[in-house]
Design a protein around this motif. Structure first.
Motif, mmCIF file in Angstrom:
data_model
loop_
_atom_site.group_PDB
_atom_site.id
_atom_site.type_symbol
_atom_site.label_atom_id
_atom_site.label_comp_id
_atom_site.label_asym_id
_atom_site.label_seq_id
_atom_site.Cartn_x
_atom_site.Cartn_y
_atom_site.Cartn_z
ATOM 1 N N PRO A 1 0.719 -1.258 -0.024
ATOM 2 C CA PRO A 1 -0.217 -0.043 -0.290
ATOM 3 C C PRO A 1 0.795 1.300 0.053
ATOM 4 N N ASP A 2 2.094 1.282 0.311
ATOM 5 C CA ASP A 2 2.900 2.498 0.197
ATOM 6 C C ASP A 2 3.173 2.699 -1.264
ATOM 7 N N PRO A 3 2.904 3.914 -1.927
ATOM 8 C CA PRO A 3 2.924 4.114 -3.321
ATOM 9 C C PRO A 3 4.531 3.947 -3.677
ATOM 10 N N VAL A 4 5.215 4.622 -2.823
ATOM 11 C CA VAL A 4 6.640 4.723 -3.219
ATOM 12 C C VAL A 4 7.327 3.223 -3.211
ATOM 13 N N ALA A 5 7.064 2.545 -2.293
ATOM 14 C CA ALA A 5 7.485 0.912 -2.457
ATOM 15 C C ALA A 5 6.813 0.200 -3.618
ATOM 16 N N LYS A 6 5.573 0.615 -3.727
ATOM 17 C CA LYS A 6 4.881 -0.139 -4.994
ATOM 18 C C LYS A 6 5.628 0.356 -6.118
ATOM 19 N N ALA A 7 5.835 1.801 -6.390
ATOM 20 C CA ALA A 7 6.303 2.144 -7.745
ATOM 21 C C ALA A 7 7.700 1.518 -7.701
ATOM 22 N N ILE A 8 8.641 1.636 -6.858
ATOM 23 C CA ILE A 8 9.860 0.798 -6.945
ATOM 24 C C ILE A 8 9.918 -0.570 -7.535
ATOM 25 N N GLY A 9 8.900 -1.339 -6.709
ATOM 26 C CA GLY A 9 8.685 -2.598 -7.099
ATOM 27 C C GLY A 9 8.355 -2.750 -8.610
ATOM 28 N N ARG A 10 7.495 -1.907 -8.988
ATOM 29 C CA ARG A 10 6.994 -1.840 -10.564
ATOM 30 C C ARG A 10 7.994 -1.518 -11.372
ATOM 31 N N VAL A 11 9.128 -0.672 -10.972
ATOM 32 C CA VAL A 11 10.268 -0.381 -11.602
ATOM 33 C C VAL A 11 10.998 -1.336 -11.964
ATOM 34 N N LEU A 12 11.376 -2.220 -10.755
ATOM 35 C CA LEU A 12 12.321 -3.429 -10.821
ATOM 36 C C LEU A 12 11.848 -4.533 -11.575
ATOM 37 N N ASP A 13 10.445 -4.713 -11.746
ATOM 38 C CA ASP A 13 9.918 -5.611 -12.658
ATOM 39 C C ASP A 13 10.062 -5.262 -14.118
ATOM 40 N N HIS A 14 9.892 -3.889 -14.407
ATOM 41 C CA HIS A 14 10.232 -3.207 -15.642
ATOM 42 C C HIS A 14 11.393 -3.402 -16.078
ATOM 43 N N MET A 15 12.506 -3.287 -15.068
ATOM 44 C CA MET A 15 14.030 -3.404 -15.594
ATOM 45 C C MET A 15 14.117 -5.020 -15.924
ATOM 46 N N HIS A 16 13.702 -5.755 -15.043
ATOM 47 C CA HIS A 16 13.843 -7.378 -15.301
ATOM 48 C C HIS A 16 13.379 -7.550 -16.667
ATOM 49 N N LEU A 17 12.188 -7.187 -17.119
ATOM 50 C CA LEU A 17 11.607 -7.366 -18.469
ATOM 51 C C LEU A 17 12.524 -6.937 -19.557
ATOM 52 N N MET A 18 12.987 -5.736 -19.365
ATOM 53 C CA MET A 18 13.757 -5.034 -20.212
ATOM 54 C C MET A 18 15.032 -5.860 -20.589
ATOM 55 N N ASP A 19 15.795 -6.266 -19.307
ATOM 56 C CA ASP A 19 16.941 -6.912 -19.470
ATOM 57 C C ASP A 19 16.686 -8.353 -20.142
ATOM 58 N N ARG A 20 15.753 -9.016 -19.882
ATOM 59 C CA ARG A 20 15.523 -10.159 -20.894
ATOM 60 C C ARG A 20 15.290 -9.732 -22.192
ATOM 61 N N LYS A 21 14.455 -8.754 -22.545
ATOM 62 C CA LYS A 21 14.500 -8.375 -23.982
ATOM 63 C C LYS A 21 15.703 -8.039 -24.726
ATOM 64 N N VAL A 22 16.413 -7.255 -24.043
ATOM 65 C CA VAL A 22 17.770 -6.958 -24.607
ATOM 66 C C VAL A 22 18.837 -8.230 -24.709
ATOM 67 N N ALA A 23 18.526 -9.105 -23.695
ATOM 68 C CA ALA A 23 19.540 -10.247 -23.873
ATOM 69 C C ALA A 23 18.959 -10.959 -25.074
ATOM 70 N N VAL B 1 27.275 -7.987 -30.656
ATOM 71 C CA VAL B 1 27.000 -6.840 -29.514
ATOM 72 C C VAL B 1 26.957 -7.476 -28.223
ATOM 73 N N CYS B 2 26.954 -6.514 -27.283
ATOM 74 C CA CYS B 2 26.467 -7.130 -25.911
ATOM 75 C C CYS B 2 27.769 -7.807 -25.544
ATOM 76 N N GLN B 3 29.087 -7.699 -25.750
ATOM 77 C CA GLN B 3 30.027 -8.432 -25.471
ATOM 78 C C GLN B 3 30.591 -8.326 -24.126
ATOM 79 N N GLU B 4 30.436 -6.888 -23.645
ATOM 80 C CA GLU B 4 31.000 -6.531 -22.449
ATOM 81 C C GLU B 4 30.121 -6.628 -21.445
ATOM 82 N N ASP B 5 30.194 -6.996 -20.070
ATOM 83 C CA ASP B 5 29.309 -7.094 -18.971
ATOM 84 C C ASP B 5 29.084 -5.347 -18.701
ATOM 85 N N LEU B 6 27.867 -5.019 -18.210
ATOM 86 C CA LEU B 6 27.626 -3.820 -17.598
ATOM 87 C C LEU B 6 28.307 -3.678 -16.305
ATOM 88 N N PRO B 7 28.904 -2.611 -16.116
ATOM 89 C CA PRO B 7 29.528 -2.275 -14.750
ATOM 90 C C PRO B 7 28.643 -2.584 -13.554
#
Length: 268
Positions: free
Chosen positions: A198-220, A233-239
């Motif tokens: 119910p905390d809107p900030v925590a909820k927003a952070i959780g959604r951002v993490l889910d979005h980043m997880h999905l984007m990571d998979r799509k880029v991979a 492409v994508c030969q180097e690991d992200l720092p």
């Protein structure tokens, strides 16, 4: 004994960003003092030195504001943050890596002998002021919101809120692990972040993490297809990104500001 103390101190740094050094934790964390004294009183209790065990427990309550019955069983890396007003009953059982905040009660609902206090399994987090009552079980990874009153079992990886507490989410372990992995990759502590929080900030952070997880998979997947077509492409690991680096920069900047203020002469 000393290895357990070192383990306890490390667990504080893992869960409290306000902890700056080992000496500060040893001297200024009453929750740790209460746990260390309890270990001695618990051994006395197990060896039938009941009066001495209870007396030592009472001294600990006077010293720290935390009341832990010497009969309670505590796991490894148990952390009581702030500590004041925490009460843990005689038959309470606490697993590993559990966190309690101030004002938490692990109490009983019966005067009958036997098991009458809660069991907290590994990685449970209980928010400030929460009351967990009776011989119930909070499953692994479970969370209880601040000021909630819990009188029924909480499933693993679920969050309970309200009076009486109700389950607001129950994520699978695989979903929870995915979010935690993304959080660690970006140097973020995902404590208490859930999609239904119910905390809107925590909820927003959780959604951002889910979005980043999905984007990571799509880029991979995209990189894999391009490489199969002959690209490179994508030969180097992200720092690696660590939040601690930014905290250290902020501390250093604050010290520089303090130095400038101290060196300022108003008569010039």
């Amino acid at each position: 004994m000393f290895s357990r103390i070192r383990e306890d101190i490390k667990s504080v740094f893992d869960r409290d960003p306000a902890a700056r050094n080992t000496l500060e934790v040893i001297t200024n964390y009453p929750g740790m003092h209460a746990i260390w004294i309890h270990r001695l009183s618990h051994k006395l209790w197990k060896n039938n030195w009941y009066l001495l065990a209870r007396s030592l427990s009472t001294f600990s309550r006077w010293l720290t504001g935390v009341e832990i019955h010497p009969g309670a069983t505590l796991g490894r890396r148990f952390f009581i943050d702030h500590g004041m007003g925490v009460v843990i009953g005689e038959t309470a059982e606490i697993g590993n890596d559990v966190t309690l905040y101030h004002g938490v009660t692990l109490g009983g609902t019966s005067w009958n002998a036997g098991k009458r206090h809660p069991t907290l399994e590994d990685n449970v987090v209980i928010g400030a002021g929460a009351q967990v009552l009776g011989p119930i079980t909070i499953g692994k990874g479970g969370k209880v919101g601040s000021n909630s009153v819990v009188v029924k079992d909480v499933p693993a990886n679920a969050t309970a809120l309200g009076i009486p507490a109700r389950i607001i989410n129950e994520k699978s372990q695989s979903e929870k692990d995915q979010r935690d992995q993304v959080a660690k990759k970006f140097g973020f502590d995902a404590y208490a972040v859930s999609a239904d929080n119910p905390d809107p900030v925590a909820k927003a952070i959780g959604r951002v993490l889910d979005h980043m997880h999905l984007m990571d998979r799509k880029v991979a997947d995209l990189c894999k297809e391009v490489n199969q077509l002959g690209g490179e492409v994508c030969q180097e690991d992200l720092p690696e990104l660590r939040v601690g680096e930014f905290i250290e920069d902020e501390i250093a900047a604050a010290k520089r500001r303090e130095t400038r203020v101290e060196s300022f002469d108003p008569e010039i």
